[in-house]
Design a protein around this motif. Structure first.
Motif, PDB file in Angstrom:
ATOM      1  N   THR A  54     -18.830 -54.616 -43.656  1.00 25.35           N
ATOM      2  CA  THR A  54     -20.222 -55.047 -43.493  1.00 25.35           C
ATOM      3  C   THR A  54     -20.647 -55.868 -44.705  1.00 25.35           C
ATOM      4  N   GLN A  55     -19.682 -56.538 -45.343  1.00 27.36           N
ATOM      5  CA  GLN A  55     -19.944 -57.320 -46.541  1.00 27.36           C
ATOM      6  C   GLN A  55     -20.138 -58.810 -46.257  1.00 27.36           C
ATOM      7  N   GLY A  56     -20.289 -59.168 -45.006  1.00 20.16           N
ATOM      8  CA  GLY A  56     -20.500 -60.570 -44.675  1.00 20.16           C
ATOM      9  C   GLY A  56     -19.235 -61.393 -44.677  1.00 20.16           C
ATOM     10  N   THR A  57     -18.109 -60.789 -45.004  1.00 23.49           N
ATOM     11  CA  THR A  57     -16.786 -61.392 -44.953  1.00 23.49           C
ATOM     12  C   THR A  57     -15.815 -60.327 -44.464  1.00 23.49           C
ATOM     13  N   PRO A  58     -14.582 -60.693 -44.108  1.00 22.04           N
ATOM     14  CA  PRO A  58     -13.610 -59.652 -43.763  1.00 22.04           C
ATOM     15  C   PRO A  58     -13.458 -58.592 -44.843  1.00 22.04           C
ATOM     16  N   GLY A  59     -13.624 -58.957 -46.129  1.00 21.76           N
ATOM     17  CA  GLY A  59     -13.651 -57.972 -47.191  1.00 21.76           C
ATOM     18  C   GLY A  59     -12.298 -57.680 -47.800  1.00 21.76           C
ATOM     19  N   HIS A  60     -12.322 -56.976 -48.947  1.00 26.01           N
ATOM     20  CA  HIS A  60     -11.102 -56.621 -49.666  1.00 26.01           C
ATOM     21  C   HIS A  60     -10.514 -55.291 -49.202  1.00 26.01           C
ATOM     22  N   ALA A  61     -11.318 -54.444 -48.570  1.00 28.59           N
ATOM     23  CA  ALA A  61     -10.872 -53.086 -48.244  1.00 28.59           C
ATOM     24  C   ALA A  61      -9.916 -53.049 -47.062  1.00 28.59           C
ATOM     25  N   LEU A 119      -2.981 -57.085 -33.134  1.00 24.83           N
ATOM     26  CA  LEU A 119      -4.303 -57.640 -32.875  1.00 24.83           C
ATOM     27  C   LEU A 119      -4.867 -58.211 -34.164  1.00 24.83           C
ATOM     28  N   ALA A 120      -5.569 -59.315 -34.037  1.00 21.32           N
ATOM     29  CA  ALA A 120      -6.265 -59.910 -35.178  1.00 21.32           C
ATOM     30  C   ALA A 120      -7.589 -60.464 -34.673  1.00 21.32           C
ATOM     31  N   LEU A 121      -8.683 -60.029 -35.301  1.00 17.13           N
ATOM     32  CA  LEU A 121     -10.003 -60.507 -34.900  1.00 17.13           C
ATOM     33  C   LEU A 121     -10.330 -61.775 -35.678  1.00 17.13           C
ATOM     34  N   GLU A 122     -10.689 -62.829 -34.963  1.00 12.14           N
ATOM     35  CA  GLU A 122     -10.936 -64.133 -35.572  1.00 12.14           C
ATOM     36  C   GLU A 122     -12.430 -64.265 -35.876  1.00 12.14           C
ATOM     37  N   TRP A 123     -12.805 -63.696 -37.032  1.00 10.45           N
ATOM     38  CA  TRP A 123     -14.219 -63.673 -37.392  1.00 10.45           C
ATOM     39  C   TRP A 123     -14.330 -63.555 -38.901  1.00 10.45           C
ATOM     40  N   ALA A 124     -15.176 -64.397 -39.511  1.00  5.76           N
ATOM     41  CA  ALA A 124     -15.317 -64.434 -40.965  1.00  5.76           C
ATOM     42  C   ALA A 124     -16.514 -63.649 -41.464  1.00  5.76           C
ATOM     43  N   GLY A 125     -17.099 -62.794 -40.630  1.00  2.00           N
ATOM     44  CA  GLY A 125     -18.252 -61.992 -41.033  1.00  2.00           C
ATOM     45  C   GLY A 125     -17.986 -60.508 -40.867  1.00  2.00           C
ATOM     46  N   LEU A 137     -28.339 -62.783 -38.464  1.00  2.00           N
ATOM     47  CA  LEU A 137     -28.050 -63.437 -39.738  1.00  2.00           C
ATOM     48  C   LEU A 137     -26.557 -63.520 -40.027  1.00  2.00           C
ATOM     49  N   ASP A 138     -25.805 -62.497 -39.662  1.00  2.00           N
ATOM     50  CA  ASP A 138     -24.364 -62.532 -39.944  1.00  2.00           C
ATOM     51  C   ASP A 138     -23.690 -63.666 -39.180  1.00  2.00           C
ATOM     52  N   ALA A 139     -24.004 -63.774 -37.890  1.00  2.00           N
ATOM     53  CA  ALA A 139     -23.404 -64.843 -37.088  1.00  2.00           C
ATOM     54  C   ALA A 139     -23.867 -66.211 -37.569  1.00  2.00           C
ATOM     55  N   ALA A 140     -25.136 -66.317 -37.951  1.00  2.00           N
ATOM     56  CA  ALA A 140     -25.640 -67.603 -38.416  1.00  2.00           C
ATOM     57  C   ALA A 140     -24.914 -68.055 -39.673  1.00  2.00           C
ATOM     58  N   HIS A 141     -24.655 -67.119 -40.592  1.00  2.00           N
ATOM     59  CA  HIS A 141     -23.944 -67.475 -41.819  1.00  2.00           C
ATOM     60  C   HIS A 141     -22.517 -67.925 -41.509  1.00  2.00           C
ATOM     61  N   VAL A 142     -21.844 -67.192 -40.626  1.00  2.00           N
ATOM     62  CA  VAL A 142     -20.472 -67.573 -40.262  1.00  2.00           C
ATOM     63  C   VAL A 142     -20.452 -68.950 -39.620  1.00  2.00           C
ATOM     64  N   HIS A 143     -21.370 -69.205 -38.711  1.00  2.00           N
ATOM     65  CA  HIS A 143     -21.383 -70.511 -38.045  1.00  2.00           C
ATOM     66  C   HIS A 143     -21.695 -71.625 -39.041  1.00  2.00           C
ATOM     67  N   ASP A 165      -9.009 -64.747 -42.577  1.00  2.00           N
ATOM     68  CA  ASP A 165      -9.055 -64.518 -41.135  1.00  2.00           C
ATOM     69  C   ASP A 165      -8.671 -65.818 -40.459  1.00  2.00           C
ATOM     70  N   HIS A 166      -8.453 -65.781 -39.167  1.00  2.00           N
ATOM     71  CA  HIS A 166      -7.931 -66.968 -38.488  1.00  2.00           C
ATOM     72  C   HIS A 166      -8.939 -68.096 -38.371  1.00  2.00           C
ATOM     73  N   THR A 167     -10.237 -67.799 -38.393  1.00  2.00           N
ATOM     74  CA  THR A 167     -11.191 -68.912 -38.381  1.00  2.00           C
ATOM     75  C   THR A 167     -11.112 -69.693 -39.684  1.00  2.00           C
ATOM     76  N   THR A 168     -10.907 -68.990 -40.794  1.00  2.00           N
ATOM     77  CA  THR A 168     -10.739 -69.659 -42.081  1.00  2.00           C
ATOM     78  C   THR A 168      -9.402 -70.372 -42.152  1.00  2.00           C
ATOM     79  N   LEU A 169      -8.342 -69.716 -41.704  1.00  2.00           N
ATOM     80  CA  LEU A 169      -7.010 -70.315 -41.784  1.00  2.00           C
ATOM     81  C   LEU A 169      -6.887 -71.562 -40.913  1.00  2.00           C
ATOM     82  N   ALA A 170      -7.659 -71.628 -39.836  1.00  2.00           N
ATOM     83  CA  ALA A 170      -7.611 -72.806 -38.973  1.00  2.00           C
ATOM     84  C   ALA A 170      -8.275 -74.015 -39.611  1.00  2.00           C
ATOM     85  N   ARG A 171      -9.059 -73.793 -40.681  1.00  2.00           N
ATOM     86  CA  ARG A 171      -9.840 -74.885 -41.267  1.00  2.00           C
ATOM     87  C   ARG A 171      -9.504 -75.147 -42.729  1.00  2.00           C
TER      88      ARG A 171
END
Length: 701
Positions: free
Chosen positions: A189-196, A216-222, A464-470, A499-505
């Motif tokens: 819940t840190q706004g990123t995939p996180g270190h944990a 499984l891998a969730l493609e989401w940066a939030g 807000l989380d989705a808006a920041h990721v977008h 995450d895969h959204t970051t790795l794709a870009r």
């Protein structure tokens, strides 16, 4: 059952079969495995007798709402605000195309249409799943949970979960858990995939160590979660999705919410085979940029910290160029007001005091040494005393009436706001057009805390989380389009946003701020289970170990860093001529084999818990590269008196011959597979890079 009640999607080597349940209006997984696994009775079939739960609670359902699956974990919790929660839908149609499938379910009472979406990723063994939720009524809907999908795994004696855990400076730790009954969950819940935790999970049957692996891998940066449930009757079901910061999302009439993609992968060859499935998928995500060499870089952070000036940086640059480095990156401290970490963020202009002859002159002096030029930036951050925050105090996350908490002496910009996105875009465009910059290291060192947005719209009505990721993805997409020549590195205090959204870009990511040799080896071992070598930036430094302080040689540090994208971060001014000469030799060797490392098929040989371990890379040109590392004793005493350590490669042709390009030794493929490569480790020799050239087998006389 009609012929239209069952659908099979096929990847390169696997099949995924879905059917409509005969017990209710939902979709079930019928089969998932190698081609042909769908031919026969389903291994996921169940007795259809339920006590104290509903049939939907016991079914291997692909996706079900709380109203129909009330007890054992729903994937969707929705309702009308102020009224009861719960969805009870009917199946209303299927659309099937080449490699795609869409199954639609509707609930006319609350006004919700749910479409389960499937798409095969060409050239890989990965299937994408996501869900589209549309409000079809006249009242808005409140979505409290809206997972991307659920995956059912057939096991006979419980599941072995493999996942990646950690903390800052200790990311991607390879972790296992036996799950026979109960629930396991992880997320951020840190706004990123996180270190944990990484948003990645592998599942195998406990019955065998080398059992086929489902991934499984969730493609989401939030914010996100992955939850595995060992359900009554022995089934194991995994749900994954994003987690809204506000606890729920409101869906207006006519609006559609599309969940993040859930990438699903399978390998009959266990975890090692599954890692190669993910590597191939990430090469697909990289696309044409895969063919651009990842250049050997030098980053000045560990040498100079915030003490950045043209003369000191050029001294480092000249030493780096003499060793064969191809890219020089100036890290934090290059911009106005940045004497330490308490100021400067947001005011992204080169400090004239640090570059008295002008920043462009400095950049050209670096380039004249034969290297490209790169720059560090943290575009989402802002310092309290910055000009940016003084002019736009409403741009930082804050809650009216509450004090703003500082983390790392900084605040976080609300990148979900379009005006903030436009500022970041304009800043990056200015830097990349006014100066000859080839490389950008995007860092993010602060999770959101007081996550509010001042204004007329209540926070509970904002996603807000989705808006920041977008917003983050919009900026990265712009970089890729407007500045295609720029190599982009993703970083979040190390590996906090992988995450895969970051790795794709991006082109590479920074797995951890920890560059100590044995610590880094453990980090990279976990990282390579989920991610490809060509995206793994790794540096050679003089850093002592944090968690494993045993000393290792410069050669060990180089061979470890060469397992991905090689970089150097040490203070070269303290290196002796002998060290610089040794480094130049390793850099030259790396350039010779980096195409094999970045484009070849990788195999993990052992683990850092073994006295000898390594990584094997098989290239399309017939060359095999083995990075071999000694994690055991350094007193020169072999494990068995008189015998060298052995590291067995895998996947070689037993009938071929392999020649060591350095020593000239020739091995039979069967010999290598059976006995392994020999290594005589000592206090002065704890790592080696072996390059084998494949030759046809000798014909018998």
């Amino acid at each position: 059952m009609t012929p239209y009640d069952r659908w099979t999607l096929r990847t390169e080597n696997t099949s995924y079969t879905v059917r409509l349940s005969p017990d209710g209006p939902w979709a079930e997984l019928d089969a998932w495995g190698p081609h042909g696994a769908e031919d026969g009775p389903s291994a996921l079939d169940w007795s259809h007798r339920t006590h104290f739960i509903t049939p939907a609670d016991a079914a291997p359902a692909e996706y079900l709402p709380h109203g129909q699956r009330p007890f054992t974990g729903a994937d969707l919790i929705a309702g009308r605000p102020g009224r009861e929660r719960g969805v009870r839908w009917e199946f209303t149609g299927a659309q099937e195309g080449p490699g795609t499938l869409r199954l639609t379910f509707t609930d006319d009472l609350i006004g919700l249409r749910t479409t389960l979406c499937y798409a095969v990723v060409p050239g890989t063994d990965v299937l994408h799943r996501w869900t589209e939720l549309t409000c079809t009524g006249t009242e808005e809907l409140r979505l409290e949970r809206f997972d991307s999908g659920a995956v059912n795994v057939p096991v006979t004696s419980g599941a072995r979960l493999t996942y990646l855990t950690g903390q800052w400076s200790q990311e991607f730790q390879h972790t296992r858990l036996a799950l026979t009954r109960g629930t396991f969950t992880m997320g951020s819940t840190q706004g990123t995939p996180g270190h944990a935790y990484a948003p990645w999970l592998a599942v195998q049957d406990l019955a065998a160590d080398d059992a086929p692996a489902y991934g499984l891998a969730l493609e989401w940066a939030g914010n996100w979660h992955i939850t595995a449930e060992a359900e009554p009757g022995g089934a194991v079901r995994i749900r994954a999705g994003r987690v809204p910061h506000e606890g729920a999302v409101l869906l207006a009439p006519g609006a559609t919410l599309t969940t993040p993609r859930l990438a699903c992968a399978f390998s009959a060859d266990g975890l090692d085979g599954l890692s190669r499935v993910w590597h191939r998928y990430e090469r697909h995500l990289t696309g044409e940029r895969l063919h651009r060499p990842r250049k050997v870089l030098y980053n000045s952070w560990e040498a100079t910290g915030f003490d950045v000036d043209a003369a000191g940086q050029l001294e480092l640059a000249k030493s780096a160029a003499d060793m064969g480095v191809e890219l020089f990156v100036v890290d934090d401290g290059w911009f106005t007001g940045r004497a330490d970490d308490t100021a400067g963020l947001g005011d992204w202009y080169p400090d004239p005091a640090a570059f008295p002859d002008g920043f462009d002159r400095f950049v050209e002096d670096v380039r004249a040494l034969g290297m490209d030029f790169g720059l560090w930036i943290e575009p989402e951050a802002v310092s309290p005393g910055s000009r940016l925050l003084a002019e736009h105090p409403d741009w930082a996350y804050r809650i009216d009436g509450r004090p703003s908490r500082l983390v790392r002496n900084q605040l976080l910009l609300d990148l979900g706001r379009e005006d903030v996105q436009d500022f970041v875009l304009a800043t990056l465009d200015r830097l990349l057009t006014e100066h000859r910059i080839d490389y950008l290291k995007w860092d993010m060192n602060r999770p959101p805390t007081e996550r509010g947005r001042p204004g007329p719209v209540p926070a509970e009505r904002l996603d807000l989380d989705a808006a920041h990721v977008h917003g983050y993805l919009r900026v990265l997409d712009h970089l890729r389009t407007a500045h295609p020549h720029v190599t982009v590195e993703g970083c979040a205090g190390g590996g906090g946003r992988v995450d895969h959204t970051t790795l794709a870009r991006t082109d590479v990511v920074w797995p951890s701020d920890n560059t100590a040799p044995l610590d880094r080896l453990a980090i990279q071992y976990g990282f390579l289970h989920a991610h490809a070598p060509h995206v793994m930036s790794s540096w050679v430094t003089d850093a002592p170990g944090i968690f494993d302080p045993r000393p290792r040689s410069l050669a060990f540090r180089f061979v470890t860093a060469m397992c991905g994208v090689l970089g150097i971060g040490a203070d070269l001014r303290t290196w002796s001529p002998r060290q610089r000469t040794e480094a130049a030799g390793w850099i030259a060797r790396y350039k010779d084999v980096r195409d094999v490392i970045h484009h070849g098929e990788a195999r993990l040989l052992g683990s850092p818990d073994d006295a000898t371990c390594g990584v094997q890379y098989d290239g399309a040109d017939g060359r095999t590269v083995v990075a071999a590392l000694n994690t055991g004793r350094l007193d020169g005493a072999p494990l068995v008196p008189g015998r060298p350590a052995r590291l067995r490669p895998r996947g070689l042709d037993p009938d071929a011959r392999y020649r060591d390009e350095v020593s000239g030794t020739t091995y039979g493929g069967a010999h290598l597979l059976h006995y392994g490569l020999p290594f005589a480790w000592s206090a002065d020799h704890d790592a080696e890079l072996v390059v084998l050239s494949r030759h046809p087998a000798r014909r018998p006389a």
